[in-house]
Design a protein around this motif. Sequence first.
Motif, short mmCIF file in Angstrom:
data_model
loop_
_atom_site.label_atom_id
_atom_site.label_comp_id
_atom_site.label_asym_id
_atom_site.label_seq_id
_atom_site.Cartn_x
_atom_site.Cartn_y
_atom_site.Cartn_z
N SER A 63 0.81 -1.22 0.00
CA SER A 63 0.00 0.00 0.00
C SER A 63 0.85 1.27 0.00
O SER A 63 0.30 2.36 0.07
CB SER A 63 -0.92 0.00 1.23
OG SER A 63 -0.12 -0.01 2.40
N SER A 64 2.18 1.14 -0.08
CA SER A 64 3.02 2.33 -0.06
C SER A 64 2.88 3.09 -1.38
O SER A 64 2.58 2.51 -2.43
CB SER A 64 4.47 1.95 0.17
OG SER A 64 5.04 1.43 -1.01
N PRO A 65 3.11 4.39 -1.35
CA PRO A 65 3.01 5.18 -2.58
C PRO A 65 3.99 4.72 -3.66
O PRO A 65 3.67 4.75 -4.85
CB PRO A 65 3.34 6.60 -2.12
CG PRO A 65 3.05 6.62 -0.67
CD PRO A 65 3.33 5.23 -0.18
N LEU A 66 5.18 4.26 -3.26
CA LEU A 66 6.15 3.78 -4.25
C LEU A 66 5.64 2.52 -4.95
O LEU A 66 5.81 2.37 -6.17
CB LEU A 66 7.49 3.50 -3.58
CG LEU A 66 8.23 4.72 -3.05
CD1 LEU A 66 9.46 4.29 -2.26
CD2 LEU A 66 8.61 5.64 -4.17
N ALA A 67 5.00 1.63 -4.19
CA ALA A 67 4.46 0.41 -4.79
C ALA A 67 3.31 0.72 -5.73
O ALA A 67 3.20 0.14 -6.82
CB ALA A 67 4.03 -0.56 -3.70
N VAL A 68 2.45 1.64 -5.32
CA VAL A 68 1.30 2.03 -6.17
C VAL A 68 1.82 2.67 -7.46
O VAL A 68 1.33 2.35 -8.56
CB VAL A 68 0.37 2.98 -5.41
CG1 VAL A 68 -0.72 3.54 -6.33
CG2 VAL A 68 -0.26 2.26 -4.23
N LEU A 69 2.82 3.53 -7.34
CA LEU A 69 3.39 4.17 -8.53
C LEU A 69 4.00 3.13 -9.46
O LEU A 69 3.80 3.17 -10.68
CB LEU A 69 4.44 5.20 -8.11
CG LEU A 69 5.12 5.96 -9.23
CD1 LEU A 69 4.10 6.82 -9.99
CD2 LEU A 69 6.25 6.81 -8.69
N ILE A 72 0.57 5.15 -16.65
CA ILE A 72 1.39 6.36 -16.77
C ILE A 72 2.61 6.04 -17.61
O ILE A 72 3.06 4.89 -17.66
CB ILE A 72 1.81 6.91 -15.38
CG1 ILE A 72 2.57 5.86 -14.58
CG2 ILE A 72 0.60 7.40 -14.60
CD1 ILE A 72 3.12 6.37 -13.26
N ASP A 73 3.15 7.05 -18.28
CA ASP A 73 4.34 6.82 -19.10
C ASP A 73 5.60 7.01 -18.25
O ASP A 73 5.54 7.37 -17.07
CB ASP A 73 4.35 7.73 -20.33
CG ASP A 73 4.38 9.20 -19.96
OD1 ASP A 73 4.29 9.53 -18.78
OD2 ASP A 73 4.52 10.02 -20.89
N GLU A 74 6.76 6.77 -18.87
CA GLU A 74 8.02 6.80 -18.14
C GLU A 74 8.33 8.21 -17.60
O GLU A 74 8.81 8.35 -16.47
CB GLU A 74 9.16 6.32 -19.03
CG GLU A 74 10.47 6.21 -18.29
CD GLU A 74 11.58 5.64 -19.16
OE1 GLU A 74 12.70 5.51 -18.63
OE2 GLU A 74 11.35 5.36 -20.35
N GLU A 75 8.05 9.21 -18.40
CA GLU A 75 8.33 10.58 -17.96
C GLU A 75 7.52 10.94 -16.72
O GLU A 75 8.05 11.50 -15.75
CB GLU A 75 8.02 11.55 -19.10
CG GLU A 75 8.33 12.99 -18.76
CD GLU A 75 7.99 13.92 -19.92
OE1 GLU A 75 7.58 15.05 -19.64
OE2 GLU A 75 8.14 13.50 -21.09
N GLU A 76 6.24 10.60 -16.74
CA GLU A 76 5.40 10.89 -15.58
C GLU A 76 5.85 10.06 -14.37
O GLU A 76 5.83 10.53 -13.24
CB GLU A 76 3.94 10.61 -15.89
CG GLU A 76 3.01 11.00 -14.76
CD GLU A 76 1.54 10.83 -15.12
OE1 GLU A 76 0.71 11.03 -14.22
OE2 GLU A 76 1.23 10.51 -16.29
#
Length: 94
Positions: free
Chosen positions: A54-60, A69-73
């Motif tokens: 549930s961490s933001p890094l895992a969600v991203l 989302i693309d690589e730039e985003e």
Amino acid sequence: MNALAYDGPGPWVLFFPLIWAAVVVGAVTVLRRTGVWRGRPARWQGTRPPIPESSPLAVLGRRFAAGEIDEEEYWRRLSVLEEQFGRVSRDGAA
């Protein structure tokens, strides 16, 4: 007149086998605790705890893997998360 009589090795003969037994037991203990026999990396070889789901890094990461989302985003949002959660390199290592 038997001043140079030899009575045998005495109790010291057990000292050296006990030392070698301690060395073998110590080596086996070290090998088992480091995980060498189990095929796992040792604790000091850079293993890091898993990121909670549930961490933001895992969600991203999941959104990027799913193509939402693309690589730039992805890198732009990751740089924002780095400021909040700590330094994360491009290969994902903390």
